[in-house]
Design a protein around this motif. Sequence first.
Motif, PDB file in Angstrom:
ATOM      1  N   LEU A 180      28.487  13.561  25.540  1.00 50.25           N
ATOM      2  CA  LEU A 180      28.080  12.439  26.382  1.00 50.25           C
ATOM      3  C   LEU A 180      29.246  11.497  26.691  1.00 50.25           C
ATOM      4  CD1 LEU A 180      24.491  11.115  25.482  1.00 50.25           C
ATOM      5  CD2 LEU A 180      25.492  11.357  27.752  1.00 50.25           C
ATOM      6  N   PRO A 181      29.986  11.026  25.690  1.00 52.65           N
ATOM      7  CA  PRO A 181      31.129  10.167  26.022  1.00 52.65           C
ATOM      8  C   PRO A 181      32.195  10.888  26.847  1.00 52.65           C
ATOM      9  CG  PRO A 181      30.572  10.009  23.682  1.00 52.65           C
ATOM     10  CD  PRO A 181      29.800  11.165  24.234  1.00 52.65           C
ATOM     11  N   LEU A 182      32.509  12.130  26.474  1.00 51.58           N
ATOM     12  CA  LEU A 182      33.604  12.846  27.125  1.00 51.58           C
ATOM     13  C   LEU A 182      33.263  13.264  28.551  1.00 51.58           C
ATOM     14  CD1 LEU A 182      34.801  14.981  24.093  1.00 51.58           C
ATOM     15  CD2 LEU A 182      35.727  12.828  24.926  1.00 51.58           C
ATOM     16  N   SER A 183      31.980  13.440  28.847  1.00 55.86           N
ATOM     17  CA  SER A 183      31.589  13.798  30.214  1.00 55.86           C
ATOM     18  C   SER A 183      31.912  12.675  31.195  1.00 55.86           C
ATOM     19  CB  SER A 183      30.091  14.118  30.270  1.00 55.86           C
ATOM     20  OG  SER A 183      29.306  12.966  29.981  1.00 55.86           O
ATOM     21  N   PHE A 184      31.965  11.445  30.697  1.00 59.38           N
ATOM     22  CA  PHE A 184      32.227  10.300  31.579  1.00 59.38           C
ATOM     23  C   PHE A 184      33.642  10.335  32.145  1.00 59.38           C
ATOM     24  CE2 PHE A 184      33.266   5.782  32.402  1.00 59.38           C
ATOM     25  CZ  PHE A 184      32.264   5.513  33.333  1.00 59.38           C
ATOM     26  N   ILE A 185      34.565  10.977  31.435  1.00 57.80           N
ATOM     27  CA  ILE A 185      35.942  11.113  31.944  1.00 57.80           C
ATOM     28  C   ILE A 185      35.926  11.831  33.294  1.00 57.80           C
ATOM     29  CG2 ILE A 185      38.231  12.087  31.488  1.00 57.80           C
ATOM     30  CD1 ILE A 185      37.572  11.948  28.505  1.00 57.80           C
ATOM     31  N   TYR A 186      35.063  12.816  33.402  1.00 52.53           N
ATOM     32  CA  TYR A 186      34.969  13.587  34.641  1.00 52.53           C
ATOM     33  C   TYR A 186      34.148  12.867  35.709  1.00 52.53           C
ATOM     34  CZ  TYR A 186      33.458  17.327  37.809  1.00 52.53           C
ATOM     35  OH  TYR A 186      33.179  18.075  38.927  1.00 52.53           O
ATOM     36  N   LEU A 187      33.102  12.148  35.281  1.00 52.73           N
ATOM     37  CA  LEU A 187      32.140  11.598  36.232  1.00 52.73           C
ATOM     38  C   LEU A 187      32.438  10.171  36.670  1.00 52.73           C
ATOM     39  CD1 LEU A 187      29.156  13.138  34.376  1.00 52.73           C
ATOM     40  CD2 LEU A 187      29.524  13.484  36.808  1.00 52.73           C
ATOM     41  N   LYS A 188      33.387   9.500  36.039  1.00 53.31           N
ATOM     42  CA  LYS A 188      33.610   8.074  36.295  1.00 53.31           C
ATOM     43  C   LYS A 188      33.977   7.774  37.745  1.00 53.31           C
ATOM     44  CE  LYS A 188      38.340   8.456  34.441  1.00 53.31           C
ATOM     45  NZ  LYS A 188      39.023   8.586  35.716  1.00 53.31           N
ATOM     46  N   ASP A 189      34.605   8.700  38.437  1.00 52.43           N
ATOM     47  CA  ASP A 189      35.017   8.460  39.820  1.00 52.43           C
ATOM     48  C   ASP A 189      34.068   9.078  40.844  1.00 52.43           C
ATOM     49  OD1 ASP A 189      37.327   7.056  39.023  1.00 52.43           O
ATOM     50  OD2 ASP A 189      38.400   8.937  38.712  1.00 52.43           O
ATOM     51  N   LYS A 190      32.955   9.627  40.373  1.00 49.36           N
ATOM     52  CA  LYS A 190      31.989  10.239  41.293  1.00 49.36           C
ATOM     53  C   LYS A 190      31.152   9.149  41.974  1.00 49.36           C
ATOM     54  CE  LYS A 190      33.193  14.397  40.087  1.00 49.36           C
ATOM     55  NZ  LYS A 190      33.971  15.234  41.018  1.00 49.36           N
ATOM     56  N   PRO A 191      30.597   9.444  43.139  1.00 46.80           N
ATOM     57  CA  PRO A 191      29.713   8.473  43.811  1.00 46.80           C
ATOM     58  C   PRO A 191      28.552   8.075  42.898  1.00 46.80           C
ATOM     59  CG  PRO A 191      30.265  10.288  45.275  1.00 46.80           C
ATOM     60  CD  PRO A 191      30.780  10.670  43.927  1.00 46.80           C
ATOM     61  N   LEU A 192      28.105   6.842  43.050  1.00 45.69           N
ATOM     62  CA  LEU A 192      27.064   6.298  42.178  1.00 45.69           C
ATOM     63  C   LEU A 192      25.797   7.156  42.143  1.00 45.69           C
ATOM     64  CD1 LEU A 192      26.278   4.001  40.291  1.00 45.69           C
ATOM     65  CD2 LEU A 192      25.438   2.729  42.299  1.00 45.69           C
ATOM     66  N   PRO A 193      25.299   7.678  43.269  1.00 45.64           N
ATOM     67  CA  PRO A 193      24.086   8.521  43.205  1.00 45.64           C
ATOM     68  C   PRO A 193      24.270   9.749  42.313  1.00 45.64           C
ATOM     69  CG  PRO A 193      24.499   7.843  45.466  1.00 45.64           C
ATOM     70  CD  PRO A 193      25.696   7.431  44.689  1.00 45.64           C
ATOM     71  N   ILE A 194      25.464  10.370  42.385  1.00 47.96           N
ATOM     72  CA  ILE A 194      25.737  11.528  41.528  1.00 47.96           C
ATOM     73  C   ILE A 194      25.800  11.106  40.068  1.00 47.96           C
ATOM     74  CG2 ILE A 194      27.464  13.279  40.926  1.00 47.96           C
ATOM     75  CD1 ILE A 194      28.201  13.449  43.864  1.00 47.96           C
ATOM     76  N   LEU A 195      26.447   9.985  39.808  1.00 47.00           N
ATOM     77  CA  LEU A 195      26.573   9.475  38.441  1.00 47.00           C
ATOM     78  C   LEU A 195      25.205   9.191  37.842  1.00 47.00           C
ATOM     79  CD1 LEU A 195      28.932   8.587  36.478  1.00 47.00           C
ATOM     80  CD2 LEU A 195      28.461   6.260  37.243  1.00 47.00           C
ATOM     81  N   LEU A 196      24.357   8.489  38.598  1.00 49.80           N
ATOM     82  CA  LEU A 196      23.029   8.133  38.096  1.00 49.80           C
ATOM     83  C   LEU A 196      22.149   9.367  37.905  1.00 49.80           C
ATOM     84  CD1 LEU A 196      22.282   4.896  40.188  1.00 49.80           C
ATOM     85  CD2 LEU A 196      22.985   5.056  37.794  1.00 49.80           C
ATOM     86  N   SER A 197      22.216  10.293  38.849  1.00 51.30           N
ATOM     87  CA  SER A 197      21.411  11.519  38.756  1.00 51.30           C
ATOM     88  C   SER A 197      21.816  12.345  37.536  1.00 51.30           C
ATOM     89  CB  SER A 197      21.567  12.356  40.027  1.00 51.30           C
ATOM     90  OG  SER A 197      21.125  11.652  41.151  1.00 51.30           O
ATOM     91  N   TYR A 198      23.116  12.440  37.311  1.00 50.83           N
ATOM     92  CA  TYR A 198      23.610  13.223  36.169  1.00 50.83           C
ATOM     93  C   TYR A 198      23.125  12.626  34.857  1.00 50.83           C
ATOM     94  CZ  TYR A 198      26.701  15.404  32.780  1.00 50.83           C
ATOM     95  OH  TYR A 198      27.184  16.078  31.693  1.00 50.83           O
ATOM     96  N   LEU A 200      20.699  10.544  34.308  1.00 50.84           N
ATOM     97  CA  LEU A 200      19.239  10.612  34.201  1.00 50.84           C
ATOM     98  C   LEU A 200      18.829  11.957  33.607  1.00 50.84           C
ATOM     99  CD1 LEU A 200      16.411   9.461  34.760  1.00 50.84           C
ATOM    100  CD2 LEU A 200      16.562  10.452  37.057  1.00 50.84           C
ATOM    101  N   LEU A 201      19.488  13.015  34.063  1.00 46.46           N
ATOM    102  CA  LEU A 201      19.204  14.357  33.554  1.00 46.46           C
ATOM    103  C   LEU A 201      19.565  14.479  32.072  1.00 46.46           C
ATOM    104  CD1 LEU A 201      18.589  17.431  33.923  1.00 46.46           C
ATOM    105  CD2 LEU A 201      21.013  17.691  34.535  1.00 46.46           C
ATOM    106  N   VAL A 202      20.810  14.131  31.731  1.00 48.55           N
ATOM    107  CA  VAL A 202      21.265  14.381  30.355  1.00 48.55           C
ATOM    108  C   VAL A 202      20.611  13.421  29.358  1.00 48.55           C
ATOM    109  CG1 VAL A 202      23.444  15.383  31.126  1.00 48.55           C
ATOM    110  CG2 VAL A 202      23.351  12.947  30.596  1.00 48.55           C
ATOM    111  N   LEU A 203      20.352  12.192  29.769  1.00 45.78           N
ATOM    112  CA  LEU A 203      19.677  11.265  28.858  1.00 45.78           C
ATOM    113  C   LEU A 203      18.216  11.651  28.656  1.00 45.78           C
ATOM    114  CD1 LEU A 203      21.224   7.845  29.943  1.00 45.78           C
ATOM    115  CD2 LEU A 203      21.666   9.131  27.835  1.00 45.78           C
ATOM    116  N   SER A 204      17.625  12.281  29.660  1.00 43.97           N
ATOM    117  CA  SER A 204      16.258  12.806  29.494  1.00 43.97           C
ATOM    118  C   SER A 204      16.239  13.910  28.433  1.00 43.97           C
ATOM    119  CB  SER A 204      15.736  13.342  30.827  1.00 43.97           C
ATOM    120  OG  SER A 204      15.619  12.311  31.784  1.00 43.97           O
ATOM    121  N   GLY A 205      17.194  14.829  28.522  1.00 43.94           N
ATOM    122  CA  GLY A 205      17.279  15.882  27.513  1.00 43.94           C
ATOM    123  C   GLY A 205      17.544  15.323  26.130  1.00 43.94           C
TER     124      GLY A 205
END
Length: 410
Positions: A180-198, A200-205
Amino acid sequence: MKFQVKLAQLYIMLIPFIAAFSLTPWLPLPLLYMMPISIYLIVIRRLKIFKEDLEIILMVIMGILGMFFAIDKLGVKNLNHTCAISTSIFLFYIVFKSLINKLKSINILASSFALSLAFVSIFIIIEFILSNYLGITISDFIPYSTTDELADATLMGSIIRPRGLAVEAGHMATFYELALPLSFIYLKDKPLPILLSYYLLVLSGYTLLFSAASFVALPLAILLSAVVRIRSKNSIVLVIGIVMITFIALSSDIARPYIDETVGVRLEIFLDPSQQSNTVTVNDRSEKYQKISNLFLVAPFGIGWGTGAQMAADQEVFAGIMMPEGGGFISLYGEILIASGVLGLLLFLRFITKKIIQLFRLSSLESQLVLIAVLSLSIHYLFISNYWFPMLWLSLGLADHVYKNEKFIA
């Protein structure tokens, strides 16, 4: 070097397979994968043992020497456990560090953590739906590394917890603490909708795992990391904000029943053992912690790797103390203390504390996120003892790599 990067990325994708598709509990897919990698690194002369690795090697040796204090109790489980701790540290820590030794940044690995975490989360959500709404048990179709029938773990009387790619949901949660922490390195520069969708998925799991220990360990790690890095009024405001958001979220009408049925029920059982209802209860854990204390008092220098498991299998006692069922002590620190004694535990604590302090001294985003992973796993391992999982060792390898890279640049 590109080939080694690909090997490391594929390894990260296999990390969550700590039980699913494994031949035995001692041969999970990550371990099998890293065996030929170690041979490859030896052949190309890239396998390195660094000075900072000596403490963990000495800890293993102390556990081997500890067998001489219980030499009349030895058996095949001593060999199994010695091989397990040795190969886990060698393959998951030393070989992994050698594999990524030439990387200039761990950013290149972040996409693999993000992709692997998304896959695991989808798997858990599907498993939850199948088991709770369609009556389909996924372990009937996927082989897991146990010869025993996998019983359903229930919560609130009827909800079946998904186990993911592990035998237990709590074990699967350790992968989230790493990824979870390390995935943010990749996602930090992604558009907000992609960041939130991602997320939402992983926190649900992650939420569906209902892991009480993880729900304490990960938020506590985030908070500790933020508190120690207070440098200005803005950082103080950030810490206060994190605390307030966490408090509001946990005390809301939506979250309160969930917290009560995870962390709350464990505290209730600890305070009143008559309330226990789970197969593995908090009361069971407290009894094992007491046995750790009793065994330490009579064998402060340890009794060796696997001796507890061997005596439990043989139904033998040591100095009047009966081993817990299965021989496990439900704490990595307890396992090390009983196996390698107080000296071995001190070596391990020094080994892991040095890495945490080194990360605290760094300021990059990557070092902060690796620190959260190391802290969370270090806390969680107070309550589990599965040293053959790769998560903790990999996080410690990343800690060394990040520290050396940033220290060299500085």
